[in-house]
Design a protein around this motif. Structure first.
Motif, PDB file in Angstrom:
ATOM      1  N   PHE A 288       1.060  -1.219   0.025  1.00  0.00           N
ATOM      2  CA  PHE A 288       0.334   0.186   0.029  1.00  0.00           C
ATOM      3  C   PHE A 288       0.668   1.231   0.008  1.00  0.00           C
ATOM      4  O   PHE A 288       0.696   2.282  -0.280  1.00  0.00           O
ATOM      5  CB  PHE A 288      -1.146  -0.205   0.721  1.00  0.00           C
ATOM      6  CG  PHE A 288      -2.063  -1.229   1.539  1.00  0.00           C
ATOM      7  CD1 PHE A 288      -3.125  -1.020   0.719  1.00  0.00           C
ATOM      8  CD2 PHE A 288      -1.912  -1.586   1.654  1.00  0.00           C
ATOM      9  CE1 PHE A 288      -4.129  -2.238   0.285  1.00  0.00           C
ATOM     10  CE2 PHE A 288      -2.652  -3.175   1.918  1.00  0.00           C
ATOM     11  CZ  PHE A 288      -3.990  -3.120   1.309  1.00  0.00           C
ATOM     12  N   GLN A 291       3.457   0.468  -2.873  1.00  0.00           N
ATOM     13  CA  GLN A 291       2.799  -0.592  -4.246  1.00  0.00           C
ATOM     14  C   GLN A 291       3.439  -1.215  -5.282  1.00  0.00           C
ATOM     15  O   GLN A 291       3.844  -1.397  -6.701  1.00  0.00           O
ATOM     16  CB  GLN A 291       2.405   0.694  -5.040  1.00  0.00           C
ATOM     17  CG  GLN A 291       1.291   1.551  -4.775  1.00  0.00           C
ATOM     18  CD  GLN A 291       0.296   2.847  -5.365  1.00  0.00           C
ATOM     19  OE1 GLN A 291       1.264   2.384  -6.278  1.00  0.00           O
ATOM     20  NE2 GLN A 291      -0.797   3.314  -4.843  1.00  0.00           N
ATOM     21  N   ASP A 292       4.443  -2.102  -4.812  1.00  0.00           N
ATOM     22  CA  ASP A 292       5.046  -2.939  -5.303  1.00  0.00           C
ATOM     23  C   ASP A 292       4.877  -4.770  -5.489  1.00  0.00           C
ATOM     24  O   ASP A 292       4.439  -5.042  -3.983  1.00  0.00           O
ATOM     25  CB  ASP A 292       6.446  -3.653  -4.693  1.00  0.00           C
ATOM     26  CG  ASP A 292       7.345  -4.113  -5.842  1.00  0.00           C
ATOM     27  OD1 ASP A 292       6.860  -5.706  -6.112  1.00  0.00           O
ATOM     28  OD2 ASP A 292       9.022  -4.284  -5.355  1.00  0.00           O
ATOM     29  N   TYR A 293       3.484  -5.360  -6.004  1.00  0.00           N
ATOM     30  CA  TYR A 293       2.575  -5.413  -5.813  1.00  0.00           C
ATOM     31  C   TYR A 293       3.490  -7.662  -5.760  1.00  0.00           C
ATOM     32  O   TYR A 293       3.034  -7.944  -5.218  1.00  0.00           O
ATOM     33  CB  TYR A 293       1.685  -5.986  -7.099  1.00  0.00           C
ATOM     34  CG  TYR A 293       0.639  -4.344  -6.940  1.00  0.00           C
ATOM     35  CD1 TYR A 293       0.418  -4.511  -6.109  1.00  0.00           C
ATOM     36  CD2 TYR A 293       1.382  -4.112  -8.018  1.00  0.00           C
ATOM     37  CE1 TYR A 293      -1.149  -2.936  -6.237  1.00  0.00           C
ATOM     38  CE2 TYR A 293       0.371  -2.837  -7.685  1.00  0.00           C
ATOM     39  CZ  TYR A 293      -0.120  -2.627  -6.763  1.00  0.00           C
ATOM     40  OH  TYR A 293      -1.867  -1.192  -6.803  1.00  0.00           O
TER      41      TYR A 293
END
Length: 323
Positions: A288, A291-293
């Motif tokens: 979150f 934002q590194d999925y």
């Protein structure tokens, strides 16, 4: 007002799903009566299990497989990254710190809750103030973890020496002539302070389970031990503890899973600063904030792999306790 489509969707789910399951069970019952014996043995058990297996596949197996797939992609999930995210797990210092802290949570939270729960269950068993004593231990479990973390953040609050201490613990220390302690900043105390909050909020769970198991121990066993000359400690060690062992094993595994999922207390009280990070908080930050999925998914896979052996032990302990 709630849109009509949402009301219809909720109605379809609450009414349609039970009707669908009942219809499926009726159909399986009819098929069971007409299928040949060879197909009956191979097919019918799976047909009966289908209403349970389908939700497991949709809500557990598929998200898990998708998480593994995302862990092999880049930060935006747009390109193939291979094992780069797992290389990050193996070489990152912040991951190693989080793993070390999770190990502390695993040992201290599980051991602390079991010790407090067993002590309260044994010492308050069959005394007049049993209900009051157990209520005092169980009451914190009714408080949300976030609210409990806020309460203890005020308890641990620190101000430099010479200034009035607004934190309860440091106010007591300074009143006794001692120096205040930066509980949540000092790396010698902060992880233990966080875990103490977890024990305070989770010990009631262990108390309830172990107390119920203690009352199920047959009184005849204790009477036989006293007749044989066993003292209170010997009766506890050789009679009570063996009877409680399956329940202790199951409770320990459930607490261990909670230790791996520790997030609320750390996030509210320190947000992982001062070397207090844990795996769940690190995953939240990667997902979150950064934002590194890809990395977040890899951390989720790591957390699943760490918890899987505990779940297996829990299943074995549960099966053993029912025999």
């Amino acid at each position: 007002m709630v849109p009509t489509t949402r009301l219809l969707a909720a109605l379809a789910f609450t009414v349609g799903v039970p009707l669908l399951v009942l219809g499926w069970l009726w159909l399986v019952g009819r098929l069971e009566a007409v299928l040949p014996e060879r197909l009956h043995r191979r097919l019918v058990p799976w047909l009966w299990l289908a209403p349970a297996l389908v939700p497991v596949g949709v809500f557990l197996a598929w998200p898990l497989a998708n998480t593994v797939w995302l862990s092999l992609r880049d930060a935006g999930s747009g390109a193939w990254a291979g094992l780069d995210n797992y290389h990050y797990l193996a070489t990152s210092g912040e991951v190693h710190t989080a793993l070390r802290n999770n190990l502390l949570w695993l040992v201290l939270l599980t051991g602390g809750c079991l010790a407090v729960g067993l002590l309260v269950a044994v010492l308050t068993d069959r005394v007049r103030y049993e209900a009051v004593a157990k209520a005092a231990v169980v009451l914190p479990t009714a408080i949300p973890f976030v609210a409990g973390a806020v309460i203890w953040r005020f308890m641990y609050q620190y101000r430099p020496p010479g200034l009035p201490q607004t934190g309860t613990l440091n106010a007591v220390l300074t009143a006794a002539g001692a120096a205040p302690v930066a509980w949540l900043v000092d790396t010698r105390t902060n992880n233990a302070a966080l875990i103490a909050v977890g024990v305070w909020m989770s010990a009631g769970f262990a108390t309830v389970i172990l107390s119920a198991a203690l009352k199920a121990v047959p009184a005849e066993l204790h009477e036989a031990a006293r007749i044989d000359g066993a003292g209170p400690w010997q009766a506890f060690r050789h009679v009570t503890l063996p009877e409680l062992r399956p329940t202790i094993a199951v409770t320990a595994t459930l607490l261990a899973v909670s230790a791996f999922k520790a997030f609320d207390i750390v996030y509210v009280m320190t947000n992982g600063n001062y070397r207090t990070d844990v795996i769940a908080n690190l995953m939240y930050r990667q997902l979150f904030v950064d934002q590194d999925y890809g990395r977040a998914s890899a951390i989720a896979v790591l957390l699943t792999l760490l918890a899987a052996p505990i779940l297996v032990l829990n299943a074995r302990a549960t099966r053993g306790s029912t025999r």
